[in-house]
Structures are given as structure tokens and as C-alpha cells.
Design an enzyme around this catalytic site. Structure first.
Site, mmCIF file in Angstrom:
data_model
loop_
_atom_site.group_PDB
_atom_site.id
_atom_site.type_symbol
_atom_site.label_atom_id
_atom_site.label_comp_id
_atom_site.label_asym_id
_atom_site.label_seq_id
_atom_site.Cartn_x
_atom_site.Cartn_y
_atom_site.Cartn_z
ATOM 1 N N GLN A 127 68.235 63.873 9.448
ATOM 2 C CA GLN A 127 68.546 62.443 9.323
ATOM 3 C C GLN A 127 69.341 61.971 10.521
ATOM 4 O O GLN A 127 70.477 62.391 10.722
ATOM 5 C CB GLN A 127 69.349 62.227 8.036
ATOM 6 C CG GLN A 127 69.861 60.831 7.804
ATOM 7 C CD GLN A 127 70.717 60.761 6.556
ATOM 8 O OE1 GLN A 127 70.766 61.688 5.761
ATOM 9 N NE2 GLN A 127 71.410 59.656 6.375
ATOM 10 N N GLY A 128 68.764 61.107 11.343
ATOM 11 C CA GLY A 128 69.424 60.628 12.552
ATOM 12 C C GLY A 128 70.086 59.286 12.337
ATOM 13 O O GLY A 128 69.545 58.245 12.754
ATOM 14 N N TYR A 129 71.235 59.295 11.691
ATOM 15 C CA TYR A 129 71.967 58.061 11.400
ATOM 16 C C TYR A 129 73.231 57.947 12.262
ATOM 17 O O TYR A 129 73.340 57.104 13.124
ATOM 18 C CB TYR A 129 72.343 58.003 9.920
ATOM 19 C CG TYR A 129 71.238 57.561 8.980
ATOM 20 C CD1 TYR A 129 69.897 57.664 9.330
ATOM 21 C CD2 TYR A 129 71.532 57.051 7.729
ATOM 22 C CE1 TYR A 129 68.893 57.269 8.464
ATOM 23 C CE2 TYR A 129 70.537 56.649 6.848
ATOM 24 C CZ TYR A 129 69.216 56.751 7.221
ATOM 25 O OH TYR A 129 68.225 56.353 6.357
ATOM 26 N N SER A 130 74.228 58.814 12.029
ATOM 27 C CA SER A 130 75.540 58.683 12.666
ATOM 28 C C SER A 130 75.485 58.884 14.175
ATOM 29 O O SER A 130 74.671 59.641 14.690
ATOM 30 C CB SER A 130 76.517 59.700 12.070
ATOM 31 O OG SER A 130 76.728 59.443 10.702
ATOM 32 N N GLU A 246 72.003 58.379 -4.132
ATOM 33 C CA GLU A 246 72.822 59.442 -3.561
ATOM 34 C C GLU A 246 74.277 59.271 -3.947
ATOM 35 O O GLU A 246 75.015 60.230 -4.114
ATOM 36 C CB GLU A 246 72.691 59.444 -2.031
ATOM 37 C CG GLU A 246 73.526 60.531 -1.359
ATOM 38 C CD GLU A 246 73.605 60.379 0.149
ATOM 39 O OE1 GLU A 246 73.961 59.272 0.600
ATOM 40 O OE2 GLU A 246 73.327 61.349 0.858
ATOM 41 N N SER A 370 83.002 57.886 4.243
ATOM 42 C CA SER A 370 84.347 58.439 4.048
ATOM 43 C C SER A 370 85.055 57.758 2.885
ATOM 44 O O SER A 370 84.701 56.652 2.464
ATOM 45 C CB SER A 370 85.164 58.267 5.326
ATOM 46 O OG SER A 370 85.454 56.896 5.544
ATOM 47 N N ASN A 371 86.102 58.414 2.368
ATOM 48 C CA ASN A 371 86.844 57.828 1.259
ATOM 49 C C ASN A 371 87.491 56.509 1.637
ATOM 50 O O ASN A 371 87.669 55.624 0.790
ATOM 51 C CB ASN A 371 87.896 58.820 0.758
ATOM 52 C CG ASN A 371 87.285 59.920 -0.093
ATOM 53 O OD1 ASN A 371 86.063 60.028 -0.190
ATOM 54 N ND2 ASN A 371 88.126 60.731 -0.707
ATOM 55 N N GLU A 372 87.855 56.354 2.909
ATOM 56 C CA GLU A 372 88.406 55.077 3.357
ATOM 57 C C GLU A 372 87.362 53.968 3.220
ATOM 58 O O GLU A 372 87.678 52.854 2.783
ATOM 59 C CB GLU A 372 88.875 55.192 4.810
ATOM 60 C CG GLU A 372 90.117 56.053 5.009
ATOM 61 C CD GLU A 372 89.830 57.541 4.961
ATOM 62 O OE1 GLU A 372 90.785 58.331 4.925
ATOM 63 O OE2 GLU A 372 88.632 57.926 4.959
#
Length: 387
Positions: A127-130, A246, A370-372
Site C-alpha cells: 500500500q503506497g499511501y504515507s 479497518e 495515530s492516536n493524536e
């Protein structure tokens, strides 16, 4: 010959029994409860092909494409039993991401070509996302795709690309235009062959000294226009659509459950249950795990009832990841000076991978948003707070 049946017509109890029995009988013991969180395809190939032959590799794909066609309730059972039996996570970007994307948005030619190759294991996807400057803020991605005749020319970089070093295809989010006011516009989804000239994959070793992640570089990579999914500049909604369910599984209690069982095992071996202070801390963790299970079931019921989840599901991932961290921290306390070892710790009743679980618990608070970011979603979409 893949087995086809209307699994959704069975009661949940009956389906759970059938699924658990076959998986328990056929998943090799050497693959159960692996220390390695993301094994590569070659390590799991026999199990992957066994699931495909049974027709149980892709739980939510329609049966006409080789899947089980499970509804939300049965899919949750599938995931629960998989975790309960200690089965390894297979390289699943093709199954869980690319397949559903093509089934919903792909052309008939794309479905006919790619879906069978996912089931056969011929094509292994990542998966090429980030990107280095677009992780949690994914809409800021800069990897560019420029139309050139019957192709796109791609330049840029992706990072934290899971298992790219054992994949031969990548689902790529690219920037095809820029809107200064709405950065989600101008994003396009491409299917890219990782063996194409100009692609470079470099593994990144994680804290557990495993190469789960990679950075992927694209230098004038030519991608056929027929590999476009959906429409140019309208890929953001496609990318979001296949990530919907997800969110609940990132908050599933399976990881904290495994971690608490390891804590119990080590605590018994070290005599920690004779300490009232430890018993009090353990009781709090156990009660928190019960609460997480109840919260997960509430959101699962929403899926079973109408198939939709609200933004409030973000609370699950926060709760799950922070509980996982607390449990693994307690395990390191019980391990004492031996906590520094990456090797499993003997207990007289098996071994406990204390440091491995602790390091894994750090990652859950980051990947999948992330949780943030999850707290920001809750603040804006649930509490209605301003940006």
C-alpha cells in the site's frame, strides 16, 4: 475447487464452529502465535494457498470473485477466531485493500486480470499511501503522476510501506493536480508494477530488528493509463472507502488479550500474584480489557445492524492501543532486569516474548492513523469542537 456456500444464512454459532474447526485443523502449528508480526509471503505460502483452495482467503469478496461473501457479523467472527487460534497475519493488502477497491471501482478488465492473481499469490501487493511529509496528514502527499500519452509518469517517494520488499505490485496514491483550498482534491489512484524501471525499494529495520517497512522511490516510472482506478483527481474518496471497516479491527481486543495472557504466565512463574500491589494493578488491566471487549461488541453490533460506523469508532483504537501499552509495560516490570532481552523469557510453562510485545505495542498507537489524529477526529466529528 473452492467451497461455496451461503455462509450468511448460518447462525453465528454454527459459522463460528465450522470456521474454527477447519482453521484449527489446517493452520500449521509452526505458524501459530509467531513472534514476527508481519511474516513475508514466502513464509506463509502453503497456508495462503490452502485458504485460497478452500475459498476462505478473501472473507468479504463476493463469491463470484472467489470470496466468501461474508456480511459484517460473520466477518467479525472470522477475525475473532483467526486471532483466538493464533493464526499468522498473511500479506493481506491484496485481499483487504486492492480487491475490494477493484470490485467496487475497477473496470471489468481490471477485475478479470488482478483478482485471480491475488487469490493465486502471483501478485503480492503493498500500500503506497504515507510519505515523509504526509503520514497522518495523508492528503498532503506529493508523489506526482503526470499524464504522457497513454501513460502516467510517476516521481516521488513513499515511506513506511509495509512488506514492499516482498511485493511485486503497489496500490499508489499520487498527486495529479493541486487545489490550494482543498488538498484532498487532485489525488489519483494507480496500480503500479514494482518491477518497473525507475522503482527502488529499500527496507527499513524496525525496533524489533525486522524489516516490516520500506521506503519506495519512483523516478520517471511509466505506468500504463489502463492502470488508473476510477477517475483522475478523484481518488481520495476511493482511498477512504476501502478503509472504512479497518477502523473497528484496529480496536479489536485480540492484541491486549494475548498480552494479558503473557503477563499472567510470567507473573505466575515469578510469584507476582503473591504481591497485593501487583494483584491490584492486574485487576485494573483485566477490567479494562473487559470494557474494551464490551466497547468492541457495541460497535460490532452497529455493523451487524446497518453496516455503518460513525466517527466515534476512533475511541476503540485509542482504548485498545493504550491498554496494550499498559499491559506490556507491566510485563516488563515483572521481567525485571531480563526485560532488556529480545529473546523470549522461560516461565516453566512455555516462553513469554516480553520485549517483543512491548515494542509492538508502540507501533499500534501510530499506524492506521495515530492516536493524536484519532483524538482530533473525535474532537471535531463527535464533540463538534473547532479546528
Amino acid at each position: 475447487m473452492a467451497e461455496q456456500q451461503d455462509w450468511n444464512s448460518l447462525s453465528d454459532t454454527e459459522f463460528r464452529k465450522i470456521f474454527r474447526s477447519w482453521v484449527d485443523e489446517n493452520c500449521p502449528m509452526r505458524l501459530r502465535n509467531m513472534r514476527k508480526q508481519r511474516p513475508v509471503f514466502d513464509e506463509l505460502a502453503d497456508w495462503y494457498h490452502a485458504l485460497a483452495d478452500k475459498g476462505w482467503l478473501s472473507p468479504v469478496w463476493p463469491q463470484e470473485y472467489g470470496g466468501m461473501g461474508l456480511n459484517a457479523a460473520k466477518h467479525i467472527i472470522y477475525v475473532e477466531e483467526w486471532a483466538r487460534l493464533g493464526c499468522p497475519r498473511i500479506p493481506d493488502h491484496g485481499i483487504g485493500l486492492v480487491g475490494p477497491l477493484l470490485i467496487e471501482f475497477g473496470t471489468e478488465a481490471q477485475k478479470a486480470h488482478y483478482l485471480p492473481r491475488i487469490l493465486s499469490g502471483e501478485d503480492v501487493w503493498c500500500q503506497g499511501y504515507s510519505e515523509p511529509g504526509a503520514g497522518s496528514d495523508l492528503a498532503s502527499l506529493r508523489t506526482a503522476a503526470v499524464r504522457d500519452g497513454d501513460s502516467f509518469i510517476v516521481n516521488g517517494q513513499k515511506i513506511w510501506t509495509t512488506l514492499a520488499h516482498c511485493a511485486n505490485w503497489i496500490l499508489l496514491l499520487t498527486r495529479t493536480s493541486r487545489d490550494e483550498k482543498v488538498k484532498q482534491k487532485g489525488i489519483t489512484v494507480l496500480l503500479v508494477d514494482l518491477t518497473s524501471p525507475g522503482v527502488t525499494v529499500r527496507p527499513i529495520e524496525n525496533l524489533r530488528q525486522e524489516a516490516d517497512f520500506c521506503e519506495v522511490f519512483f523516478e520517471n516510472v511509466r505506468v500504463p493509463a489502463e492502470n488508473l482506478v476510477g477517475e483522475v483527481d478523484k481518488g481520495w474518496n476511493l482511498a477512504k472507502a476501502v478503509l472504512g471497516h479497518e477502523r473497528i479491527f484496529l480496536g479489536a481486543p485480540s492484541r491486549p488479550e494475548v498480552a494479558l495472557s503473557r503477563l499472567e504466565q510470567l507473573a505466575e512463574a515469578r510469584g507476582a500474584f503473591a504481591d497485593p500491589a501487583f494483584v491490584a494493578r492486574y485487576a485494573r488491566l483485566r477490567l479494562d480489557l473487559y470494557d474494551l471487549g464490551s466497547a468492541f461488541e457495541r460497535f460490532a453490533k452497529q455493523l451487524r445492524d446497518d453496516g455503518t460506523l460513525g466517527a466515534d469508532v476512533s475511541v476503540l483504537k485509542i482504548f485498545c492501543s493504550e491498554l496494550y501499552q499498559k499491559i506490556t509495560e507491566e510485563t516488563l516490570d515483572i521481567a525485571g532486569e531480563e526485560a532488556r532481552f529480545l529473546d523470549d523469557l522461560p516461565t516453566g510453562n512455555g516462553e513469554v516474548d516480553a520485549m517483543n510485545l512491548y515494542l509492538d505495542s508502540r507501533a499500534l498507537a501510530i499506524f492506521g492513523g495515530s492516536n493524536e489524529i484519532q483524538r482530533t477526529i473525535l474532537a471535531k466529528a463527535v464533540l463538534g469542537l473547532p479546528s
